[in-house]
Design an enzyme around this catalytic site. Structure first.
Site, PDB file in Angstrom:
ATOM      1  N   CYS A 208      -7.397  -1.375  -9.075  1.00 19.88           N
ATOM      2  CA  CYS A 208      -6.492  -0.844 -10.096  1.00 19.88           C
ATOM      3  C   CYS A 208      -6.033  -1.951 -11.044  1.00 19.88           C
ATOM      4  CB  CYS A 208      -5.297  -0.194  -9.384  1.00 19.88           C
ATOM      5  SG  CYS A 208      -4.014   0.377 -10.486  1.00 19.88           S
TER       6      CYS A 208
ATOM      7  N   CYS B  23      -2.372  -1.836 -11.992  1.00 14.76           N
ATOM      8  CA  CYS B  23      -1.483  -2.326 -10.924  1.00 14.76           C
ATOM      9  C   CYS B  23      -1.528  -3.852 -10.829  1.00 14.76           C
ATOM     10  CB  CYS B  23      -1.902  -1.765  -9.568  1.00 14.76           C
ATOM     11  SG  CYS B  23      -2.168  -0.001  -9.545  1.00 14.76           S
ATOM     12  N   ASP B  24      -2.715  -4.421 -10.900  1.00 12.24           N
ATOM     13  CA  ASP B  24      -2.880  -5.816 -10.487  1.00 12.24           C
ATOM     14  C   ASP B  24      -3.313  -6.787 -11.590  1.00 12.24           C
ATOM     15  OD1 ASP B  24      -2.190  -5.048  -7.915  1.00 12.24           O
ATOM     16  OD2 ASP B  24      -4.257  -4.573  -7.375  1.00 12.24           O
TER      17      ASP B  24
HETATM   18  C1  LIG Z   1      -4.945  -1.467  -3.297  1.00 16.16           C
HETATM   19  C2  LIG Z   1      -4.073  -0.598  -4.170  1.00 16.16           C
HETATM   20  C3  LIG Z   1      -3.011  -1.165  -4.851  1.00 16.16           C
HETATM   21  C4  LIG Z   1      -2.183  -0.389  -5.648  1.00 16.16           C
HETATM   22  N1  LIG Z   1      -1.147  -0.981  -6.299  1.00 16.16           N
HETATM   23  C5  LIG Z   1      -0.304  -0.224  -7.037  1.00 16.16           C
HETATM   24  C6  LIG Z   1       0.808  -0.818  -7.712  1.00 16.16           C
HETATM   25  O1  LIG Z   1       1.010  -2.042  -7.657  1.00 16.16           O
HETATM   26  N2  LIG Z   1       1.620   0.003  -8.421  1.00 16.16           N
HETATM   27  C7  LIG Z   1       1.400   1.352  -8.535  1.00 16.16           C
HETATM   28  O2  LIG Z   1       2.192   2.048  -9.169  1.00 16.16           O
HETATM   29  N3  LIG Z   1       0.353   1.933  -7.924  1.00 16.16           N
HETATM   30  C8  LIG Z   1      -0.502   1.176  -7.193  1.00 16.16           C
HETATM   31  N4  LIG Z   1      -1.585   1.754  -6.578  1.00 16.16           N
HETATM   32  C9  LIG Z   1      -1.797   3.208  -6.760  1.00 16.16           C
HETATM   33  C10 LIG Z   1      -0.868   3.980  -5.820  1.00 16.16           C
HETATM   34  O3  LIG Z   1      -0.994   3.456  -4.532  1.00 16.16           O
HETATM   35  C11 LIG Z   1      -1.192   5.453  -5.839  1.00 16.16           C
HETATM   36  O4  LIG Z   1      -1.165   5.928  -7.173  1.00 16.16           O
HETATM   37  C12 LIG Z   1      -0.193   6.236  -5.007  1.00 16.16           C
HETATM   38  O5  LIG Z   1      -0.134   5.742  -3.684  1.00 16.16           O
HETATM   39  C13 LIG Z   1      -0.550   7.724  -4.960  1.00 16.16           C
HETATM   40  O6  LIG Z   1       0.371   8.371  -4.169  1.00 16.16           O
HETATM   41  P1  LIG Z   1       0.055   9.744  -3.423  1.00 16.16           P
HETATM   42  O7  LIG Z   1       1.256  10.059  -2.634  1.00 16.16           O
HETATM   43  O8  LIG Z   1      -0.448  10.717  -4.392  1.00 16.16           O
HETATM   44  O9  LIG Z   1      -1.182   9.417  -2.473  1.00 16.16           O
HETATM   45  P2  LIG Z   1      -1.411   8.329  -1.336  1.00 16.16           P
HETATM   46  O10 LIG Z   1      -0.535   7.161  -1.480  1.00 16.16           O
HETATM   47  O11 LIG Z   1      -2.877   8.104  -1.335  1.00 16.16           O
HETATM   48  O12 LIG Z   1      -1.005   9.108  -0.033  1.00 16.16           O
HETATM   49  C14 LIG Z   1      -1.729  10.188   0.461  1.00 16.16           C
HETATM   50  C15 LIG Z   1      -1.273  10.513   1.843  1.00 16.16           C
HETATM   51  O13 LIG Z   1      -1.934  11.682   2.330  1.00 16.16           O
HETATM   52  C16 LIG Z   1      -2.286  11.468   3.666  1.00 16.16           C
HETATM   53  N5  LIG Z   1      -3.372  12.335   4.073  1.00 16.16           N
HETATM   54  C17 LIG Z   1      -4.609  12.474   3.533  1.00 16.16           C
HETATM   55  N6  LIG Z   1      -5.340  13.363   4.231  1.00 16.16           N
HETATM   56  C18 LIG Z   1      -4.525  13.799   5.227  1.00 16.16           C
HETATM   57  C19 LIG Z   1      -4.688  14.717   6.299  1.00 16.16           C
HETATM   58  N7  LIG Z   1      -5.834  15.404   6.501  1.00 16.16           N
HETATM   59  N8  LIG Z   1      -3.656  14.912   7.154  1.00 16.16           N
HETATM   60  C20 LIG Z   1      -2.482  14.258   6.973  1.00 16.16           C
HETATM   61  N9  LIG Z   1      -2.277  13.390   5.978  1.00 16.16           N
HETATM   62  C21 LIG Z   1      -3.282  13.159   5.130  1.00 16.16           C
HETATM   63  C22 LIG Z   1      -2.665   9.991   3.691  1.00 16.16           C
HETATM   64  O14 LIG Z   1      -2.700   9.529   4.982  1.00 16.16           O
HETATM   65  C23 LIG Z   1      -1.538   9.418   2.864  1.00 16.16           C
HETATM   66  O15 LIG Z   1      -0.401   9.243   3.641  1.00 16.16           O
HETATM   67  C24 LIG Z   1      -2.432   1.004  -5.771  1.00 16.16           C
HETATM   68  C25 LIG Z   1      -3.511   1.579  -5.100  1.00 16.16           C
HETATM   69  C26 LIG Z   1      -4.323   0.793  -4.303  1.00 16.16           C
HETATM   70  C27 LIG Z   1      -5.475   1.431  -3.558  1.00 16.16           C
END
Ligand SMILES: Cc1cc2nc3c(=O)[nH]c(=O)nc-3n(C[C@H](O)[C@H](O)[C@H](O)COP(=O)(O)OP(=O)(O)OC[C@H]3O[C@@H](n4cnc5c(N)ncnc54)[C@H](O)[C@@H]3O)c2cc1C
Length: 325
Positions: free
Chosen positions: A133, A136-137
């Site tokens: 990302c 992000c980084d």
């Molecule tokens: C390495 C990295 C660094 C990042 N750094 C930043 C940053 O610095 N700043 C920023 O704003 N964004 C950053 N991001 C992006 C950010 O992490 C995502 O946009 C954000 O986490 C999305 O949130 P979400 O809740 O939609 O999904 P996620 O954070 O992906 O969470 C999804 C959840 O669903 C759960 N899940 C999935 N399938 C199942 C299932 N079958 N049963 C139960 N649970 C399930 C997963 O376990 C997880 O807990 C980064 C992403 C990555 C990969």
């Protein structure tokens, strides 16, 4: 039967849980068995989440969100959802343990997964030079030499954005032509900080505590060579985690869950979706959190309307054979 089940424990799921718990909906969060806290558990410093001027470690931010959801009464189960039945007024959520939870409303917030190259060092050096990302980084790579792996629009966009910080950006691509649209290609090719490395595959990432280079394999003659650099941005695609709802909820052409306009309402009444699983564009922690808020408010309105109309009762025939928790 519960009022609300939230699937996912990333910023979208936990924010939805905070709002729903404060609205007295007593939500159950299914947080997953191994990926509790979502994508931010895989990173180190998060510098762009409002409220933390000194930055905060990704796992610490997610632990705080979990604490906040618990504080208001959200119940959290560290299990995976293995099956969903979303049709009908009673939504059934089957867990890895075999148990089934039921609710009148479900918020689906399972996020998305960046595609990985599949190298052993990739995970190890995540947050220490390997990133998925640029938004992000990118800021961490001022005056550095970095590489973007990929040949599509997002790779071009990431590479062009990263030239704001890096002194040099290699774009490493397996073929000798790009998949990216003409306009994105032209923009990247006109940028003097970007150098294209054609017909090349990254076969190893070098460095123990931080990235120091990559090993490239020539896809035409098979030869290998090393390239010194301090960062690798992997831009080879992103897959929304929608497998559980295939055939149940409408999807968009990008593969995200379809929602109605700016709401979180999916194609099935009582099912709401939030976060990266509905977002092909922004995919940030704060946008996911905002989306979780929308889903909780939409669920709250839906449940209030149901209440006025008379809530559905679970039908024992329909749940025969499934152990109900
Ligand atoms: C390495 C990295 C660094 C990042 N750094 C930043 C940053 O610095 N700043 C920023 O704003 N964004 C950053 N991001 C992006 C950010 O992490 C995502 O946009 C954000 O986490 C999305 O949130 P979400 O809740 O939609 O999904 P996620 O954070 O992906 O969470 C999804 C959840 O669903 C759960 N899940 C999935 N399938 C199942 C299932 N079958 N049963 C139960 N649970 C399930 C997963 O376990 C997880 O807990 C980064 C992403 C990555 C990969």
């Amino acid at each position: 039967m519960r009022q609300l089940i939230i699937i996912g424990s990333g910023p979208a799921g936990y924010t939805a849980a905070i709002y729903a718990a404060r609205a007295n909906l007593k939500p159950l969060v299914i947080a997953s068995s191994v990926e509790v806290g979502g994508e931010l558990m895989n990173t180190t410093e998060v510098e762009n989440f409002p409220g933390f001027p000194e930055g905060i470690q990704g796992p610490e931010l997610m632990t705080k969100m979990e604490e906040q959801a618990r504080k208001f009464g959200a119940e959290i189960l560290y299990q995976d959802v293995t099956e969903l039945d979303l049709a009908g007024p009673v939504k059934r959520v089957q867990l890895g343990s075999g148990a089934v939870e039921e609710a009148a409303a479900v918020i689906f917030a399972t996020g998305s997964a960046y595609r990985k190259i599949g190298l052993p060092k990739e995970e190890h050096l995540s947050g220490r030079g390997v990133s998925w990302c640029a938004t992000c980084d990118g800021f961490f790579f001022r005056e550095r030499t970095i590489a973007v792996v990929g040949g599509g629009d997002s790779a071009m966009e990431e590479a062009t954005f990263l030239t704001r910080f890096a002194t040099k950006v290699y774009v490493i691509h397996r073929r000798d032509e790009l998949r990216a649209s003409k306009i994105m290609q032209e923009r990247a090719m006109a940028n003097e900080k970007i150098e294209f490395v054609w017909n090349s595959e990254v076969v190893d990432i070098l460095g123990d505590e931080a990235v120091s280079g990559v090993v490239l394999k020539d896809t035409v003659d098979g030869s290998t060579r090393e390239l010194d650099l301090q960062g690798v941005f992997v831009a080879i695609g992103n897959d929304p985690r929608t497998k559980l709802v295939h055939g149940q909820l409408d999807l968009t052409p990008e593969g995200t869950i379809w929602v109605d306009g700016r709401s979180s309402r999916t194609s099935v009444p009582g099912v709401f979706a939030a976060g990266d699983v509905i977002d092909p564009t922004y995919r940030q922690a704060v946008t996911a959190a905002a989306s979780g808020t929308i889903a909780a408010l939409d669920a709250e309105h839906f449940l209030a309307a149901l209440d006025e109309a008379g809530a559905p009762e679970p039908n024992a025939d329909q749940i025969e054979g499934l152990p109900v928790v």
